[in-house]
Design an enzyme around this catalytic site. Structure first.
Site, PDB file in Angstrom:
ATOM      1  N   HIS A   1       0.834  -1.204   0.000  1.00  0.00           N
ATOM      2  CA  HIS A   1       0.000   0.000   0.000  1.00  0.00           C
ATOM      3  C   HIS A   1       0.866   1.250   0.000  1.00  0.00           C
ATOM      4  O   HIS A   1       1.992   1.238   0.498  1.00  0.00           O
ATOM      5  CB  HIS A   1      -0.894   0.038   1.251  1.00  0.00           C
ATOM      6  CG  HIS A   1      -2.201  -0.640   1.065  1.00  0.00           C
ATOM      7  ND1 HIS A   1      -3.412   0.013   1.133  1.00  0.00           N
ATOM      8  CD2 HIS A   1      -2.509  -1.937   0.801  1.00  0.00           C
ATOM      9  CE1 HIS A   1      -4.403  -0.840   0.929  1.00  0.00           C
ATOM     10  NE2 HIS A   1      -3.875  -2.041   0.729  1.00  0.00           N
TER      11      HIS A   1
ATOM     12  N   GLU B   1      -6.279  -0.317  -6.259  1.00  0.00           N
ATOM     13  CA  GLU B   1      -7.278   0.605  -5.728  1.00  0.00           C
ATOM     14  C   GLU B   1      -6.809   2.045  -5.971  1.00  0.00           C
ATOM     15  O   GLU B   1      -5.621   2.341  -5.881  1.00  0.00           O
ATOM     16  CB  GLU B   1      -7.484   0.403  -4.223  1.00  0.00           C
ATOM     17  CG  GLU B   1      -7.887  -0.999  -3.831  1.00  0.00           C
ATOM     18  CD  GLU B   1      -6.695  -1.856  -3.445  1.00  0.00           C
ATOM     19  OE1 GLU B   1      -5.584  -1.301  -3.259  1.00  0.00           O
ATOM     20  OE2 GLU B   1      -6.862  -3.080  -3.340  1.00  0.00           O
TER      21      GLU B   1
END
Length: 317
Positions: free
Chosen positions: A38, A106
């Site tokens: 991330h 994402e």
């Protein structure tokens, strides 16, 4: 026989803690590692998001467990030619124990370099092209590529493992699962769905490894565990496509105000009952997954590893 691994959460723990957890997982009897990739955490309460490739390098020097990124998006934030180099180096450092897990990503992580977030069909095409390009680079040959989404000019990787790293493709929807079966060396999923595993097998994944993962929370009471999940990972209760489309942690925090504790903890074993945790793992085994990874939410990491080593893993082996 199903293997059981530990899922390292880069969004919740700093890099030194992740390395310590990897070592502790191995001592507890876990057989492999997942690690998330991330740029931002989902919500500010999680509070971390280190550069996964540095952490993987450190882990390879203190643990002999196989490690898979769950998952890297090799399409927007980092060009696939660079991910190919990072994965090759990780495979060398781990002596062949590294597996590159990839997905369509994402906006939370990818929008930082391009505010335009492509629709799913385009992201799947980008992932397909990216995986092919990375495999070309892992041959060690000079590569020039002029594709629909990527260009590479006379690139060659010199530091290469004996065998290229396997590519595991994540997917929850039919198009992503079909792509995983068609181009993946394995499959990654975060639902205990026999239907998705079957779809993967029938799309070209027969004989390939299917990995499944879930979150859990050990605490000395179920009430405390459920509160911890709801506080730190409320985004687990966010439904639909929002997790792919929202660009900032504060947006997930705004949605979290509408997520109940019941929604956040759905499907997650919480509390001190080993049978509850074992039953959650068995759901993935019964669905046909070859490897199952579990992540402990919250600060009670040492207690979790003792609990699983002594009480949970013996029930599922």
């Amino acid at each position: 026989m199903t293997k059981f691994g530990y899922f390292l959460a880069s969004e919740e723990h700093g890099p030194k803690d992740l390395v310590r957890q990897a070592k502790r997982a191995e001592r507890a009897g876990f057989e492999a590692l997942w690690i998330s990739d991330h740029y931002h955490p989902w919500v500010g309460e999680q509070g971390e998001s280190s550069f996964v490739w540095s952490v993987i390098g450190a882990i390879t020097q203190v643990s002999a467990l196989p490690i898979t990124t769950a998952v890297t998006c090799p399409t927007v934030r980092i060009h696939p030619a660079i991910i190919a180099q990072a994965a090759a180096t990780s495979a060398v450092l781990s002596e062949g124990r590294f597996r590159l897990g990839v997905g369509t990503g994402e906006a939370l992580n990818e929008h930082i370099v391009d505010s335009r977030w492509p629709p799913l069909a385009e992201r799947l095409d980008m992932l397909d092209e990216a995986v092919g390009l990375m495999r070309d680079l892992w041959t060690g040959k000079l590569v020039t590529h002029r594709g629909e989404h990527y260009e590479v000019d006379t690139a060659r990787l010199y530091t290469l493992p004996v065998d290229p790293p396997p590519v595991f493709v994540s997917g929850l929807g039919p198009r992503a699962v079909e792509l995983a079966g068609r181009i993946g060396d394995g499959y990654i999923c975060t639902r205990p769905s026999a239907e998705l595993v079957t779809m993967f097998r029938e799309s070209g994944g027969a004989g390939k490894i299917a990995q499944g993962g879930l979150k859990a929370c050990f605490a000395h009471s179920e009430e405390k565990a459920r509160e911890t999940v709801h506080r730190i990972w409320p985004n687990e209760g966010v439904q639909g496509e929002a997790s792919q489309l929202l660009p900032l942690p504060r947006h997930f925090e705004q949605l979290a105000g509408m997520v109940t504790e019941e929604a956040a903890t759905a499907g997650k074993p919480c509390g001190p009952d080993p049978e509850v945790h074992a039953a959650a793992l068995r759901e993935y085994v019964d669905a046909g997954f070859d490897e199952v990874y579990v992540n402990q939410i919250g600060p009670e990491q040492e207690e979790f590893f003792e609990f699983y080593a002594d009480k949970v893993l013996p029930l599922v082996r």
